[in-house]
Design a protein around this motif. Structure first.
Motif, PDB file in Angstrom:
ATOM      1  N   ARG A  51      -3.883-102.973  -0.021  1.00  0.00           N
ATOM      2  CA  ARG A  51      -2.878-103.813   0.638  1.00  0.00           C
ATOM      3  C   ARG A  51      -2.682-105.125  -0.134  1.00  0.00           C
ATOM      4  O   ARG A  51      -3.645-105.774  -0.532  1.00  0.00           O
ATOM      5  CB  ARG A  51      -3.321-104.111   2.068  1.00  0.00           C
ATOM      6  CG  ARG A  51      -2.391-104.995   2.878  1.00  0.00           C
ATOM      7  CD  ARG A  51      -2.816-105.032   4.340  1.00  0.00           C
ATOM      8  NE  ARG A  51      -4.185-105.506   4.498  1.00  0.00           N
ATOM      9  CZ  ARG A  51      -4.871-105.441   5.646  1.00  0.00           C
ATOM     10  NH1 ARG A  51      -4.314-104.905   6.714  1.00  0.00           N
ATOM     11  NH2 ARG A  51      -6.109-105.897   5.710  1.00  0.00           N
ATOM     12  N   GLY A  52      -1.419-105.500  -0.343  1.00  0.00           N
ATOM     13  CA  GLY A  52      -1.107-106.729  -1.078  1.00  0.00           C
ATOM     14  C   GLY A  52      -1.241-107.960  -0.205  1.00  0.00           C
ATOM     15  O   GLY A  52      -0.836-107.958   0.957  1.00  0.00           O
ATOM     16  N   ASP A  53      -1.802-109.028  -0.772  1.00  0.00           N
ATOM     17  CA  ASP A  53      -1.980-110.289  -0.057  1.00  0.00           C
ATOM     18  C   ASP A  53      -1.546-111.435  -0.973  1.00  0.00           C
ATOM     19  O   ASP A  53      -2.177-111.709  -1.992  1.00  0.00           O
ATOM     20  CB  ASP A  53      -3.449-110.466   0.345  1.00  0.00           C
ATOM     21  CG  ASP A  53      -3.675-111.685   1.234  1.00  0.00           C
ATOM     22  OD1 ASP A  53      -2.805-112.580   1.251  1.00  0.00           O
ATOM     23  OD2 ASP A  53      -4.726-111.747   1.899  1.00  0.00           O
ATOM     24  N   GLU A  54      -0.461-112.103  -0.605  1.00  0.00           N
ATOM     25  CA  GLU A  54       0.092-113.162  -1.455  1.00  0.00           C
ATOM     26  C   GLU A  54      -0.806-114.395  -1.546  1.00  0.00           C
ATOM     27  O   GLU A  54      -0.607-115.271  -2.384  1.00  0.00           O
ATOM     28  CB  GLU A  54       1.469-113.579  -0.945  1.00  0.00           C
ATOM     29  CG  GLU A  54       1.452-114.203   0.429  1.00  0.00           C
ATOM     30  CD  GLU A  54       2.839-114.544   0.937  1.00  0.00           C
ATOM     31  OE1 GLU A  54       2.924-115.086   2.061  1.00  0.00           O
ATOM     32  OE2 GLU A  54       3.823-114.282   0.243  1.00  0.00           O
ATOM     33  N   ASN A  55      -1.792-114.493  -0.673  1.00  0.00           N
ATOM     34  CA  ASN A  55      -2.690-115.644  -0.678  1.00  0.00           C
ATOM     35  C   ASN A  55      -3.906-115.440  -1.581  1.00  0.00           C
ATOM     36  O   ASN A  55      -4.755-116.327  -1.681  1.00  0.00           O
ATOM     37  CB  ASN A  55      -3.169-115.950   0.746  1.00  0.00           C
ATOM     38  CG  ASN A  55      -2.029-116.333   1.666  1.00  0.00           C
ATOM     39  OD1 ASN A  55      -1.194-117.152   1.307  1.00  0.00           O
ATOM     40  ND2 ASN A  55      -1.972-115.724   2.835  1.00  0.00           N
ATOM     41  N   MET A  56      -4.001-114.290  -2.211  1.00  0.00           N
ATOM     42  CA  MET A  56      -5.136-114.007  -3.086  1.00  0.00           C
ATOM     43  C   MET A  56      -4.699-114.139  -4.540  1.00  0.00           C
ATOM     44  O   MET A  56      -3.571-113.798  -4.900  1.00  0.00           O
ATOM     45  CB  MET A  56      -5.689-112.598  -2.820  1.00  0.00           C
ATOM     46  CG  MET A  56      -6.158-112.385  -1.395  1.00  0.00           C
ATOM     47  SD  MET A  56      -6.813-110.728  -1.116  1.00  0.00           S
ATOM     48  CE  MET A  56      -8.396-110.891  -1.926  1.00  0.00           C
ATOM     49  N   TRP A  57      -5.628-114.601  -5.398  1.00  0.00           N
ATOM     50  CA  TRP A  57      -5.326-114.808  -6.810  1.00  0.00           C
ATOM     51  C   TRP A  57      -6.314-114.107  -7.726  1.00  0.00           C
ATOM     52  O   TRP A  57      -6.176-114.149  -8.942  1.00  0.00           O
ATOM     53  CB  TRP A  57      -5.329-116.301  -7.136  1.00  0.00           C
ATOM     54  CG  TRP A  57      -4.245-117.049  -6.466  1.00  0.00           C
ATOM     55  CD1 TRP A  57      -4.334-117.747  -5.293  1.00  0.00           C
ATOM     56  CD2 TRP A  57      -2.886-117.168  -6.885  1.00  0.00           C
ATOM     57  NE1 TRP A  57      -3.121-118.293  -4.971  1.00  0.00           N
ATOM     58  CE2 TRP A  57      -2.213-117.963  -5.933  1.00  0.00           C
ATOM     59  CE3 TRP A  57      -2.173-116.684  -7.986  1.00  0.00           C
ATOM     60  CZ2 TRP A  57      -0.867-118.280  -6.039  1.00  0.00           C
ATOM     61  CZ3 TRP A  57      -0.831-117.013  -8.098  1.00  0.00           C
ATOM     62  CH2 TRP A  57      -0.184-117.792  -7.125  1.00  0.00           C
ATOM     63  N   THR A  58      -7.326-113.468  -7.169  1.00  0.00           N
ATOM     64  CA  THR A  58      -8.386-112.900  -7.988  1.00  0.00           C
ATOM     65  C   THR A  58      -8.986-111.681  -7.303  1.00  0.00           C
ATOM     66  O   THR A  58      -8.813-111.473  -6.090  1.00  0.00           O
ATOM     67  CB  THR A  58      -9.484-113.951  -8.247  1.00  0.00           C
ATOM     68  OG1 THR A  58     -10.589-113.351  -8.916  1.00  0.00           O
ATOM     69  CG2 THR A  58      -9.987-114.555  -6.936  1.00  0.00           C
ATOM     70  N   LEU A  59      -9.702-110.860  -8.078  1.00  0.00           N
ATOM     71  CA  LEU A  59     -10.377-109.669  -7.550  1.00  0.00           C
ATOM     72  C   LEU A  59     -11.873-109.914  -7.375  1.00  0.00           C
ATOM     73  O   LEU A  59     -12.648-108.970  -7.279  1.00  0.00           O
ATOM     74  CB  LEU A  59     -10.159-108.485  -8.497  1.00  0.00           C
ATOM     75  CG  LEU A  59      -8.713-108.028  -8.707  1.00  0.00           C
ATOM     76  CD1 LEU A  59      -8.636-107.003  -9.833  1.00  0.00           C
ATOM     77  CD2 LEU A  59      -8.142-107.432  -7.422  1.00  0.00           C
ATOM     78  N   ILE A  60     -12.270-111.183  -7.310  1.00  0.00           N
ATOM     79  CA  ILE A  60     -13.697-111.502  -7.264  1.00  0.00           C
ATOM     80  C   ILE A  60     -14.386-110.910  -6.035  1.00  0.00           C
ATOM     81  O   ILE A  60     -15.574-110.600  -6.070  1.00  0.00           O
ATOM     82  CB  ILE A  60     -13.926-113.028  -7.324  1.00  0.00           C
ATOM     83  CG1 ILE A  60     -15.406-113.332  -7.582  1.00  0.00           C
ATOM     84  CG2 ILE A  60     -13.416-113.721  -6.067  1.00  0.00           C
ATOM     85  CD1 ILE A  60     -15.692-114.774  -7.865  1.00  0.00           C
ATOM     86  N   HIS A  61     -13.640-110.736  -4.936  1.00  0.00           N
ATOM     87  CA  HIS A  61     -14.256-110.207  -3.715  1.00  0.00           C
ATOM     88  C   HIS A  61     -14.683-108.749  -3.869  1.00  0.00           C
ATOM     89  O   HIS A  61     -15.455-108.235  -3.056  1.00  0.00           O
ATOM     90  CB  HIS A  61     -13.288-110.334  -2.529  1.00  0.00           C
ATOM     91  CG  HIS A  61     -11.994-109.595  -2.718  1.00  0.00           C
ATOM     92  ND1 HIS A  61     -11.077-109.932  -3.688  1.00  0.00           N
ATOM     93  CD2 HIS A  61     -11.474-108.520  -2.070  1.00  0.00           C
ATOM     94  CE1 HIS A  61     -10.047-109.117  -3.621  1.00  0.00           C
ATOM     95  NE2 HIS A  61     -10.262-108.248  -2.651  1.00  0.00           N
TER      96      HIS A  61
END
Length: 330
Positions: A51-61
C-alpha cells in the motif's frame, strides 16, 4: 532525514495465509434425525498487500522485518457457516516503490499513488463444505474440500524517490551544501568525494507559501552507467525527478566537458532522461571574478539556461529558485 535513515532497497519474504478447510458436518436436531449435510466453507487465507503512503520517504521500517506472513483462514462449521477469513497483512511503502520478483528480477508493479493497494501474494481459497456435494444420488456426502495453500516467495522492493528537482553532478560539486542552505535538510558535508552515499530530500520554501521537493543524489563519476562508483544504485532515483539541476564546480578545468560527461552517463543509463527539463548551475562562483565569468559563459552550452551560484556566499539563490519554479510550472 539523516542519511542513515534513508533505505531505498530491501529484500523481503512474503507468505499469504492458507485457506481454511470445509466442514463435513451433518445436521442434527432434536426432532430432525437426518437433516442432511450442512458443513460450511473454509475462510480465505490472508493476502499480502502493498500500500502506498505519501507520508513515507524510506523503506527503513522493512530493513529488520524481512519475513511477513498473513493469517490462515478458519475452518467451516455447521449450519453452512463459513470460516473466518485470515487477516490481510499490509506493507506500507513510499510512493515511487518498485516491487520485483527476487529470483527472476521481473518488475511486478509500481506504487505511485497515495492509498494505492496491490496484492503481492494472494491468500489461498477456502475449501467447500460437504453441503455443496449433495445430489439426488448422494444425499449425505461425508467429504469436504481442504483449503488451498497460500503462496510465498522472495521479493525485492526498490525506491525511486519522487522529487521535483534532482541535483546531478560530480562528487564535491556542492550539491549537499546547496540542499542544506535551501532546505532544512542536514546532509553530511565534507571536502572529500562521495560524502553523500544515499539520497537526501529537502523541501524548498518558495514565495506565497509554495514549495517544491529537492533531492541530493550521490555524485556521478564517468562510467557510472556501467556500475562504477555508486552506479545504478543512484541513477534510478533521477528517473522520477521532474527537473534536473546539473551542478558543476567553478574550479573545474572544463565546465562544458564536465556537463557533457554527466549528460552522457544519463543517456547511457536511460535515454529518456534527456527529455527532462534541465538547468545548469556553476557552483562556488565566489571563487571567480567578473572577467573569469565572462570567459566561462562563452564556453557554456546554449541549449539550457545557466546560473552562477554560491551556496556559502548566498549568491543568486533566489534567482535559482525563481528559475526552478518557472520550469516546474511551464
Amino acid at each position: 532525514m539523516t542519511e542513515g535513515n534513508f533505505v531505498d532497497y530491501v529484500k523481503i519474504f512474503a507468505a499469504s495465509g492458507n485457506g481454511g478447510s470445509g466442514s463435513s458436518h451433518l445436521h442434527r436436531e432434536k426432532y430432525v434425525a437426518k437433516g442432511g449435510p450442512d458443513g460450511g466453507d473454509g475462510g480465505r487465507g490472508g493476502h499480502i498487500i502493498v500500500r502506498g503512503d505519501e507520508n513515507m520517504w524510506t523503506l527503513i521500517h522493512l530493513k529488520f522485518k524481512t519475513h511477513i506472513r498473513a493469517e490462515h483462514g478458519g475452518s467451516g462449521s455447521k449450519n453452512r457457516s463459513t470460516g473466518k477469513s485470515g487477516d490481510d497483512q499490509y506493507i506500507d511503502v513510499p510512493l515511487g516503490t518498485i516491487v520485483r520478483d527476487a529470483e527472476t528480477d521481473e518488475i511486478l508493479f509500481e506504487i505511485t499513488e497515495n492509498g494505492q493497494e496491490t496484492i503481492l501474494v494472494e491468500g489461498g481459497m477456502g475449501g467447500l463444505g460437504n453441503w455443496h456435494f449433495k445430489s439426488s444420488t448422494n444425499q449425505t456426502p461425508r467429504y469436504k474440500q481442504p483449503g488451498i495453500p497460500g503462496a510465498e516467495g522472495w521479493f525485492r522492493l526498490e525506491l525511486k524517490i519522487l522529487a521535483d528537482v534532482g541535483l546531478v553532478g560530480f562528487p564535491n560539486a556542492g550539491k549537499s551544501t546547496l540542499l542544506s542552505v535551501l532546505t532544512s535538510a542536514k546532509p553530511k558535508i565534507a571536502d572529500y568525494p562521495f560524502t553523500t552515499l544515499k539520497p537526501n530530500l529537502g523541501i524548498v520554501k518558495y514565495r506565497d507559501f509554495q514549495s517544491f521537493v529537492m533531492a541530493d543524489i550521490p555524485g556521478i563519476i564517468e562510467g557510472a552507467a556501467e556500475g562504477k562508483g555508486l552506479g545504478h544504485r543512484f541513477l534510478r532515483h533521477i528517473e522520477r525527478n521532474s527537473l534536473l539541476l546539473f551542478m558543476v564546480s567553478a574550479d573545474s578545468l572544463d565546465i562544458n566537458n564536465e556537463y557533457k560527461i554527466l549528460l552522457n552517463e544519463l543517456k547511457k543509463h536511460n535515454p529518456e532522461l534527456l527529455d527532462k527539463e534541465r538547468i545548469l548551475a556553476i557552483s562556488k562562483c565566489d571563487l571567480l571574478d567578473e572577467e573569469l565569468k565572462k570567459e566561462i559563459k562563452k564556453t557554456l552550452p546554449k541549449t539550457i539556461p545557466h546560473l552562477f551560484i554560491s551556496s556559502v556566499a548566498q549568491i543568486n539563490l533566489d534567482q535559482l529558485k525563481d528559475l526552478i519554479w518557472k520550469k516546474l510550472n511551464e
